[in-house]
Design a protein around this motif. Structure first.
Motif, PDB file in Angstrom:
ATOM      1  N   LYS A  21       9.788   7.302 -21.076  1.00 49.36           N
ATOM      2  CA  LYS A  21       9.405   5.885 -21.136  1.00 49.36           C
ATOM      3  C   LYS A  21       9.925   5.232 -20.106  1.00 49.36           C
ATOM      4  O   LYS A  21       9.282   4.329 -19.248  1.00 49.36           O
ATOM      5  CB  LYS A  21       9.582   5.063 -22.293  1.00 49.36           C
ATOM      6  N   ALA A  22      11.181   5.605 -19.745  1.00 56.57           N
ATOM      7  CA  ALA A  22      12.140   4.836 -18.678  1.00 56.57           C
ATOM      8  C   ALA A  22      11.163   5.213 -17.360  1.00 56.57           C
ATOM      9  O   ALA A  22      11.109   4.510 -16.607  1.00 56.57           O
ATOM     10  CB  ALA A  22      13.312   5.161 -18.776  1.00 56.57           C
ATOM     11  N   LEU A  23      10.977   6.692 -17.096  1.00 58.10           N
ATOM     12  CA  LEU A  23      10.375   6.896 -15.966  1.00 58.10           C
ATOM     13  C   LEU A  23       9.007   6.218 -15.723  1.00 58.10           C
ATOM     14  O   LEU A  23       8.454   5.737 -14.639  1.00 58.10           O
ATOM     15  CB  LEU A  23      10.306   8.478 -15.825  1.00 58.10           C
ATOM     16  N   LEU A  24       8.277   6.308 -16.714  1.00 57.93           N
ATOM     17  CA  LEU A  24       6.875   5.706 -16.749  1.00 57.93           C
ATOM     18  C   LEU A  24       7.012   4.256 -16.208  1.00 57.93           C
ATOM     19  O   LEU A  24       6.160   3.533 -15.636  1.00 57.93           O
ATOM     20  CB  LEU A  24       6.291   5.896 -18.044  1.00 57.93           C
ATOM     21  N   LEU A  25       7.934   3.323 -16.870  1.00 54.35           N
ATOM     22  CA  LEU A  25       8.091   2.048 -16.503  1.00 54.35           C
ATOM     23  C   LEU A  25       8.403   1.815 -15.165  1.00 54.35           C
ATOM     24  O   LEU A  25       8.040   0.861 -14.347  1.00 54.35           O
ATOM     25  CB  LEU A  25       9.345   1.432 -17.627  1.00 54.35           C
ATOM     26  N   ARG A  26       9.591   2.569 -14.794  1.00 54.80           N
ATOM     27  CA  ARG A  26       9.813   2.522 -13.296  1.00 54.80           C
ATOM     28  C   ARG A  26       8.707   2.889 -12.249  1.00 54.80           C
ATOM     29  O   ARG A  26       8.515   2.437 -11.421  1.00 54.80           O
ATOM     30  CB  ARG A  26      11.181   3.546 -13.217  1.00 54.80           C
ATOM     31  N   PHE A  27       7.803   3.963 -12.752  1.00 51.35           N
ATOM     32  CA  PHE A  27       6.672   4.393 -12.184  1.00 51.35           C
ATOM     33  C   PHE A  27       5.668   3.197 -11.988  1.00 51.35           C
ATOM     34  O   PHE A  27       5.230   2.702 -10.883  1.00 51.35           O
ATOM     35  CB  PHE A  27       6.113   5.375 -12.757  1.00 51.35           C
ATOM     36  N   ALA A  28       5.644   2.405 -13.207  1.00 56.52           N
ATOM     37  CA  ALA A  28       4.763   1.507 -13.003  1.00 56.52           C
ATOM     38  C   ALA A  28       5.064   0.251 -12.113  1.00 56.52           C
ATOM     39  O   ALA A  28       4.339  -0.671 -11.647  1.00 56.52           O
ATOM     40  CB  ALA A  28       4.448   0.890 -14.498  1.00 56.52           C
ATOM     41  N   GLU A  29       6.399  -0.196 -12.232  1.00 56.18           N
ATOM     42  CA  GLU A  29       7.199  -1.120 -11.470  1.00 56.18           C
ATOM     43  C   GLU A  29       6.855  -0.933  -9.751  1.00 56.18           C
ATOM     44  O   GLU A  29       6.338  -1.657  -8.948  1.00 56.18           O
ATOM     45  CB  GLU A  29       8.662  -1.174 -11.596  1.00 56.18           C
ATOM     46  N   TYR A  30       7.039   0.443  -9.629  1.00 55.02           N
ATOM     47  CA  TYR A  30       6.972   0.768  -8.090  1.00 55.02           C
ATOM     48  C   TYR A  30       5.396   0.690  -7.761  1.00 55.02           C
ATOM     49  O   TYR A  30       5.112   0.330  -6.783  1.00 55.02           O
ATOM     50  CB  TYR A  30       7.409   2.397  -7.876  1.00 55.02           C
ATOM     51  N   GLU A  36       1.470  -4.978  -4.652  1.00 57.04           N
ATOM     52  CA  GLU A  36       1.518  -6.339  -3.961  1.00 57.04           C
ATOM     53  C   GLU A  36       1.748  -6.196  -2.502  1.00 57.04           C
ATOM     54  O   GLU A  36       1.308  -7.159  -1.665  1.00 57.04           O
ATOM     55  CB  GLU A  36       2.804  -7.071  -4.712  1.00 57.04           C
ATOM     56  N   SER A  37       2.452  -5.363  -2.060  1.00 54.48           N
ATOM     57  CA  SER A  37       2.585  -5.152  -0.551  1.00 54.48           C
ATOM     58  C   SER A  37       1.380  -4.982   0.058  1.00 54.48           C
ATOM     59  O   SER A  37       0.939  -5.413   1.219  1.00 54.48           O
ATOM     60  CB  SER A  37       3.503  -3.833  -0.335  1.00 54.48           C
ATOM     61  N   LYS A  38       0.562  -4.003  -0.501  1.00 52.07           N
ATOM     62  CA  LYS A  38      -0.881  -3.823   0.042  1.00 52.07           C
ATOM     63  C   LYS A  38      -1.766  -5.128   0.154  1.00 52.07           C
ATOM     64  O   LYS A  38      -2.333  -5.302   1.160  1.00 52.07           O
ATOM     65  CB  LYS A  38      -1.562  -2.714  -0.711  1.00 52.07           C
ATOM     66  N   ASP A  43      -4.124  -9.239   3.279  1.00 54.87           N
ATOM     67  CA  ASP A  43      -4.315 -10.783   3.596  1.00 54.87           C
ATOM     68  C   ASP A  43      -3.865 -11.075   5.062  1.00 54.87           C
ATOM     69  O   ASP A  43      -4.915 -11.686   5.904  1.00 54.87           O
ATOM     70  CB  ASP A  43      -3.374 -11.457   2.731  1.00 54.87           C
ATOM     71  N   LEU A  44      -2.781 -10.348   5.671  1.00 54.74           N
ATOM     72  CA  LEU A  44      -2.381 -10.712   6.784  1.00 54.74           C
ATOM     73  C   LEU A  44      -3.375 -10.138   8.037  1.00 54.74           C
ATOM     74  O   LEU A  44      -3.898 -10.701   8.892  1.00 54.74           O
ATOM     75  CB  LEU A  44      -1.137 -10.108   7.051  1.00 54.74           C
ATOM     76  N   PHE A  45      -3.963  -8.977   7.591  1.00 53.43           N
ATOM     77  CA  PHE A  45      -4.932  -8.102   8.593  1.00 53.43           C
ATOM     78  C   PHE A  45      -6.264  -9.040   8.450  1.00 53.43           C
ATOM     79  O   PHE A  45      -6.752  -9.378   9.567  1.00 53.43           O
ATOM     80  CB  PHE A  45      -5.024  -6.809   8.026  1.00 53.43           C
ATOM     81  N   MET A  46      -6.518  -9.421   7.473  1.00 49.52           N
ATOM     82  CA  MET A  46      -7.868 -10.034   7.373  1.00 49.52           C
ATOM     83  C   MET A  46      -8.110 -11.533   7.937  1.00 49.52           C
ATOM     84  O   MET A  46      -8.941 -12.123   8.430  1.00 49.52           O
ATOM     85  CB  MET A  46      -8.462 -10.168   6.026  1.00 49.52           C
ATOM     86  N   ASN A  47      -6.629 -12.225   7.971  1.00 51.59           N
ATOM     87  CA  ASN A  47      -6.623 -13.626   8.134  1.00 51.59           C
ATOM     88  C   ASN A  47      -5.907 -13.970   9.607  1.00 51.59           C
ATOM     89  O   ASN A  47      -5.829 -15.128  10.077  1.00 51.59           O
ATOM     90  CB  ASN A  47      -6.056 -14.402   7.166  1.00 51.59           C
ATOM     91  N   MET A  48      -5.829 -12.999  10.587  1.00 51.52           N
ATOM     92  CA  MET A  48      -5.331 -13.229  11.814  1.00 51.52           C
ATOM     93  C   MET A  48      -6.050 -13.885  12.746  1.00 51.52           C
ATOM     94  O   MET A  48      -7.446 -13.864  12.666  1.00 51.52           O
ATOM     95  CB  MET A  48      -4.975 -11.780  12.421  1.00 51.52           C
ATOM     96  N   ASN A  49      -5.767 -14.545  13.566  1.00 50.09           N
ATOM     97  CA  ASN A  49      -6.519 -15.295  14.499  1.00 50.09           C
ATOM     98  C   ASN A  49      -7.239 -14.425  15.562  1.00 50.09           C
ATOM     99  O   ASN A  49      -8.268 -14.550  16.389  1.00 50.09           O
ATOM    100  CB  ASN A  49      -5.580 -16.621  15.107  1.00 50.09           C
TER     101      ASN A  49
END
Length: 182
Positions: A21-30, A36-38, A43-49
């Motif tokens: 369970k701890a591993l699965l929780l850690r995996f879900a967090e990662y 979120e990073s993606k 967002d940066l890629f699509m909204n550049m000038n």
């Protein structure tokens, strides 16, 4: 992740369940952090000038932001059928090809300035920077950043025309002053 299976107690079912369970929780967090990073980078890629794209080895758009497509006058649905070489203004093809050779031999080029004929027929001036995508020593495409500099080029041309008109006027006036009316 830094998780070692040596710390797992395979003989104790309760401990193993807790550890799983701890591993699965850690995996879900990662996984959430990666998503979120993606999203941030998308967002940066699509909204550049500036327009940004990844091109195939044949110059076909594989991925592009909205600005890239808007500058070229090409829709997202048709981008994968466009070889960008055909958008290059005929008078700029030789110049463009010399920069393509630089990309192939040096792996990049900077500050290419040339004209394109957009999908709607409008002529635009672009500034382009490109880096090669090379896999196992083989050219696979490029990463390109384009900027529409049409307004700047037109302003430079208007300024040059104004300077030429001023020179012509001063030359005429100088001639008139030296040769008064009889």
């Amino acid at each position: 992740m830094g998780v070692s299976t040596e710390a797992l107690d395979f003989d104790n079912a309760d401990a193993l369940g807790y550890q799983t369970k701890a591993l699965l929780l850690r995996f879900a967090e990662y996984k959430q952090q990666i998503l979120e990073s993606k999203e941030r980078y998308q967002d940066l890629f699509m909204n550049m000038n500036d327009g940004v794209a990844i091109l195939s080895e044949k110059g076909v758009v594989k991925e592009a932001n909205d600005t890239f497509l808007q500058i070229l006058g090409v829709g997202r649905e048709e981008m994968t059928s466009y070889s960008l070489g055909r958008l290059v203004h005929p008078d700029d093809r030789e110049h463009s090809n010399s920069y393509l050779q630089k990309l192939l031999t040096e792996g990049f080029y900077k500050n290419y300035v040339g004209r394109i004929i957009r999908g709607d027929g409008e002529i635009r001036y672009l500034e382009v920077n490109s880096t090669a995508i090379v896999e196992n020593g083989e050219f696979k495409g490029s990463r390109d950043i384009i900027r529409d500099i049409t307004h700047r080029k037109l302003a430079e041309q208007a300024l040059e025309e104004a300077r030429n008109a001023e020179k012509q006027f001063l030359s005429t006036m100088s001639h008139e002053i030296r040769t008064p009316l009889s």
